[in-house]
Design an enzyme around this catalytic site. Sequence first.
Site, short mmCIF file in Angstrom:
data_model
loop_
_atom_site.label_atom_id
_atom_site.label_comp_id
_atom_site.label_asym_id
_atom_site.label_seq_id
_atom_site.Cartn_x
_atom_site.Cartn_y
_atom_site.Cartn_z
CD1 TRP A 120 -0.31 -1.48 3.18
CD2 TRP A 120 0.51 0.60 3.33
NE1 TRP A 120 0.43 -1.40 4.34
CE2 TRP A 120 0.94 -0.13 4.45
CE3 TRP A 120 0.90 1.93 3.20
CZ2 TRP A 120 1.74 0.43 5.45
CZ3 TRP A 120 1.70 2.48 4.19
CH2 TRP A 120 2.10 1.73 5.30
CE LYS A 142 -2.93 -9.54 -2.24
NZ LYS A 142 -3.35 -8.24 -1.73
CD GLU A 191 10.30 -1.94 7.33
OE1 GLU A 191 9.58 -2.94 7.44
OE2 GLU A 191 10.76 -1.56 6.24
CB ALA A 211 -2.05 -3.32 -0.33
CG LEU A 240 10.95 -9.86 1.85
CD1 LEU A 240 11.41 -11.14 2.50
CD2 LEU A 240 9.48 -9.93 1.47
N GLY A 246 6.62 -6.41 0.41
CA GLY A 246 5.85 -6.35 1.65
C GLY A 246 6.68 -6.81 2.82
CB SER A 247 5.72 -7.82 6.21
OG SER A 247 5.01 -9.02 6.02
CB CYS A 258 11.16 -1.08 2.26
SG CYS A 258 9.54 -1.77 2.06
C1 SIN Z 1 9.51 0.58 -0.90
O1 SIN Z 1 9.34 1.20 0.11
O2 SIN Z 1 9.30 -0.63 -0.93
C2 SIN Z 1 9.95 1.17 -2.20
C3 SIN Z 1 10.48 2.54 -2.10
C4 SIN Z 1 11.04 3.04 -3.39
O3 SIN Z 1 10.91 2.46 -4.47
O4 SIN Z 1 11.69 4.07 -3.33
#
Ligand code: SIN
Length: 477
Positions: A151, A175, A381, A177, A251, A228-229, A284
């Site tokens: 998301w 698919k 995280e 989020a 991840l 994702g996670s 991430c």
């Molecule tokens: C992410 O948070 O998974 C991707 C971030 C990005 O592409 O800069």
Amino acid sequence: MEKNPSLCFVNGQWVGSRSGASSDVRNPATNALLATVPALEEQEVDQAIAAAHQAFLNWRSRPARERANFLRKIGDLLLLHQDACAHTITAEQGKPLKESRGEVVYAANYFSWFAEEALRVYGDIIPADDPSKRIFVMKHPIGVVGAITPWNFPLAMLARKLAAALAAGCTCVAKPAPETPLTALFLASVCEEAQLPAGVVNILTGDAELIGARLMQSDLVKKVTFTGSTEVGKLLIRQSADTVKKLTLELGGNAPCIIFDDADLMRAMDGILFGKYRNAGQTCVCINRFLVHEAIAADFSRLLCEHSKQLRVGNGADESTDIGPLISDVAVEKVQNLVTDALSHGAVRLTDSPSATTNSRCMSPIVLGKISPSMKIWSEEIFGPVSTITTFSNDREAIDRANDTCYGLAAYIYSGDLSRALRVGEQLEFGMVGINDTAISAVQAPFGGIKQSGFGREGSRYGLDEYLTLQYMSVRG
Ligand code: SIN
């Protein structure tokens, strides 16, 4: 452009669920109901997979230039609809409009980049020991791809997967989020407008576990790509065993940012704010831990607090907003718990109490000092606008502290001495290292991690290989 946000996109058609089951999509800033989307059942997921398989047989054999033309068209249309798409992203995801507009450009770039790369899927001819033989190596599309997207970047993460897969000659069942399906359906309507052949892209909504399980169980789906996670990534690894499915996993992360005593702090501040507070800290690759040389820790903390306090927090739809709401109440609670845990273990709050906002999901930036590895916030995280500061006294200590995590996605270094930064950078156990730079995501660069941050790469020429298999022919004569 005709859009049916309350229907899924399967085999070139807008379809609902036969059972009539649906789920709500809400605006995280206002809680307003934006739409309801179908909750597809197993059989309907299987039909989408079958449609993607049927489409693959034709898509794979089209000349690469034809596929490239479709990709270019999709990228161009995304830019044409930039504002409408950005409003959809902000409405369901919450990020400030300026970031959403940037995300549309970022996503469109994946389509135009992979339109070019589609033309360059070269093989090899390798000299064999036997002079009467030749070894031919060819690259083929792997087949139907299942794409499960997060998301936090509802458009860009889907674009990064779809563009590479389609360029390679694969078809997709995606698919999105549950929090952000409308942006994915917006992209489906763009694919329709580009007259992409039916079944090449299918966007499904519904129960994440049910759809994920069907994708993993299907023999027709040859590869699943997931962002994702780490927890869900591990589940997918286990589920992939039965069909020996290829995976790409992007991840979780726990990015350190090492600030050396020779860094130009004033010049660094813009990049640092971007690296920490982009998307309200919900990426991430966001900085999770500032590791600051003890000689400059006081100056750095003061500057970070001063700059953090200037960021405007509120509804992302307001053009002046810098930090939008977190995605959900659960997300807010998780961040608050990390802060409480850190404070109870000796962390010091360096920013004032957050100013009241009309929406409880909007969190003002918090800066915490005296962070230590015993705190949860060190190893988990954060995914929120919380900066944590730890000090170090020499390069070795900085490296060891940075590597003290099970994650290995992104790391950052600020230093005025490039050779020192490169020397340290090579010792960091992370897939991506930004030196005096936090804007590391780029279509040309291989995005991905090591350790429990996953495997495989997205974007760049390496990202294309993830959707290709090698076939070698030994030819005599
Ligand atoms: C992410 O948070 O998974 C991707 C971030 C990005 O592409 O800069």
